[in-house]
Design a protein around this motif. Structure first.
Motif, PDB file in Angstrom:
ATOM      1  N   GLN A  33       0.823  -1.211   0.000  1.00 26.42           N
ATOM      2  CA  GLN A  33       0.000   0.000   0.000  1.00 26.42           C
ATOM      3  C   GLN A  33       0.859   1.264   0.000  1.00 26.42           C
ATOM      4  O   GLN A  33       0.472   2.288  -0.557  1.00 26.42           O
ATOM      5  N   HIS A  34       2.036   1.216   0.623  1.00 27.17           N
ATOM      6  CA  HIS A  34       2.932   2.378   0.591  1.00 27.17           C
ATOM      7  C   HIS A  34       3.460   2.601  -0.824  1.00 27.17           C
ATOM      8  O   HIS A  34       3.622   3.740  -1.267  1.00 27.17           O
ATOM      9  N   ILE A  35       3.748   1.514  -1.505  1.00 28.94           N
ATOM     10  CA  ILE A  35       4.261   1.625  -2.878  1.00 28.94           C
ATOM     11  C   ILE A  35       3.172   2.168  -3.810  1.00 28.94           C
ATOM     12  O   ILE A  35       3.429   3.038  -4.652  1.00 28.94           O
ATOM     13  N   LEU A  36       1.960   1.655  -3.644  1.00 29.77           N
ATOM     14  CA  LEU A  36       0.848   2.134  -4.461  1.00 29.77           C
ATOM     15  C   LEU A  36       0.398   3.522  -4.034  1.00 29.77           C
ATOM     16  O   LEU A  36      -0.181   4.269  -4.823  1.00 29.77           O
ATOM     17  N   GLY A  37       0.620   3.846  -2.763  1.00 33.88           N
ATOM     18  CA  GLY A  37       0.212   5.147  -2.230  1.00 33.88           C
ATOM     19  C   GLY A  37      -1.197   5.177  -1.676  1.00 33.88           C
ATOM     20  O   GLY A  37      -1.630   6.201  -1.138  1.00 33.88           O
ATOM     21  N   THR A  38      -1.920   4.060  -1.790  1.00 28.60           N
ATOM     22  CA  THR A  38      -3.311   4.027  -1.335  1.00 28.60           C
ATOM     23  C   THR A  38      -3.647   2.659  -0.747  1.00 28.60           C
ATOM     24  O   THR A  38      -2.971   1.668  -0.986  1.00 28.60           O
TER      25      THR A  38
END
Length: 297
Positions: A69-74
């Motif tokens: 989720q941190h990599i995707l930002g959401t």
């Protein structure tokens, strides 16, 4: 390069790193790079070298156990997608079960008032706001970094046409909390810090989630006990409470609620794997003729 080959390469890298869902994560990363839904990946046979390079870059980050989720930002919870990153707890899919239960509890309540304690990113509060546009939703958070994430997500929700969520900077352990909401809330929900101190957890949690959002004291119930005390005074008579907890607390947390004479109908709920996941209760309905705050009876 064929997309399936690039995804297969990413999957093997994540599998070697011990990621629990390597294929799913690889496909989600590929979908993110391409700007397409994951469901459309089978319809994309070939990708250009820059896409392959970007996918390898993101897969390398995930292989360090940086949360997906941190990599995707959401992160997604029910009908909402919220921004997440360093300093805020990442919402988990298990919390959707609590959301579904809460919406069911409100089914026959017009214009309900909902309170989300320990809101973190604001995901659960926003999920209720999106699902029940007639509701007045409040969210409470003590940590200033998490509070900034919640405000950002609420502002985004409102900018997209959603109803505002009232955000409070406060700690559930404070006395005389949210006096204006005393005996006025139709549903209190909470996904608090509940993991017992010292529990071994995956790197995605220990290295990225804020410890204060994860650990809840020696047996994990320190914050839960405060939530129960706070929620009891804020609930309307007959209103509902739902609290997520650790799978080792399937007996201890319901017992905590049953000790409150003002709560009834305490029920333990399991997740999709059959593990204890959250507990629900109701504030005891008022006796016939009893006077309630605000002149209600």
């Amino acid at each position: 390069m064929p997309l399936r080959v690039a995804v297969g390469e990413a999957t093997r890298a994540l599998e070697a790193a011990g990621v629990s869902s390597p294929r799913v994560d690889a496909e989600l990363l590929a979908a993110h790079v391409l700007g397409e839904p994951r469901s459309k990946l089978p319809m994309i046979p070939l990708v250009d070298p820059p896409v392959v390079a970007r996918l390898r870059e993101l897969a390398a980050r995930r292989a360090t156990r940086e949360p997906l989720q941190h990599i995707l930002g959401t992160a997604v919870l029910g009908p909402v997608e919220v921004a997440v990153g360093p300093g805020v707890f990442v919402p988990r899919p298990e919390t959707e079960l609590l959301l579904e239960w809460g919406l069911g509890a409100l089914r026959d309540v017009p214009k309900p008032t909902v309170l989300d304690l320990c809101t973190g990113s604001g995901a659960l509060a926003l999920a209720f706001a999106a699902s029940r546009p007639d509701a007045t939703v409040h969210a409470l958070e003590a940590d200033t970094t998490a509070l900034s994430w919640a405000k950002r997500n609420i502002d985004t929700h409102v900018a997209a046409g959603g109803r505002p969520v009232v955000l409070h900077h406060a700690d559930v352990r404070w006395s005389n909390l949210l006096i204006d909401l005393e005996a006025a809330v139709d549903l209190v929900v909470c996904n608090p810090p509940y993991v017992p101190d010292g529990t071994a957890l995956p790197p995605e949690v220990t290295e990225w989630d804020p410890p204060d959002a994860v650990f809840g004291g020696p047996d994990g119930t320190e914050i839960i006990a405060a939530v129960v005390g706070t929620a009891t005074g804020l609930l309307r008579h007959g209103a509902s409470l739902a609290i997520e907890h650790d799978d080792t607390q399937g007996d201890s947390v319901p017992a905590l609620l049953r000790r409150r004479r003002t709560l009834s109908d305490v029920v333990e709920h399991a997740d999709l794997n059959g593990r204890p996941r959250f507990v629900t209760a109701r504030r005891v309905p008022a006796r016939a003729g009893a006077r309630l705050p605000g002149g209600r009876s």
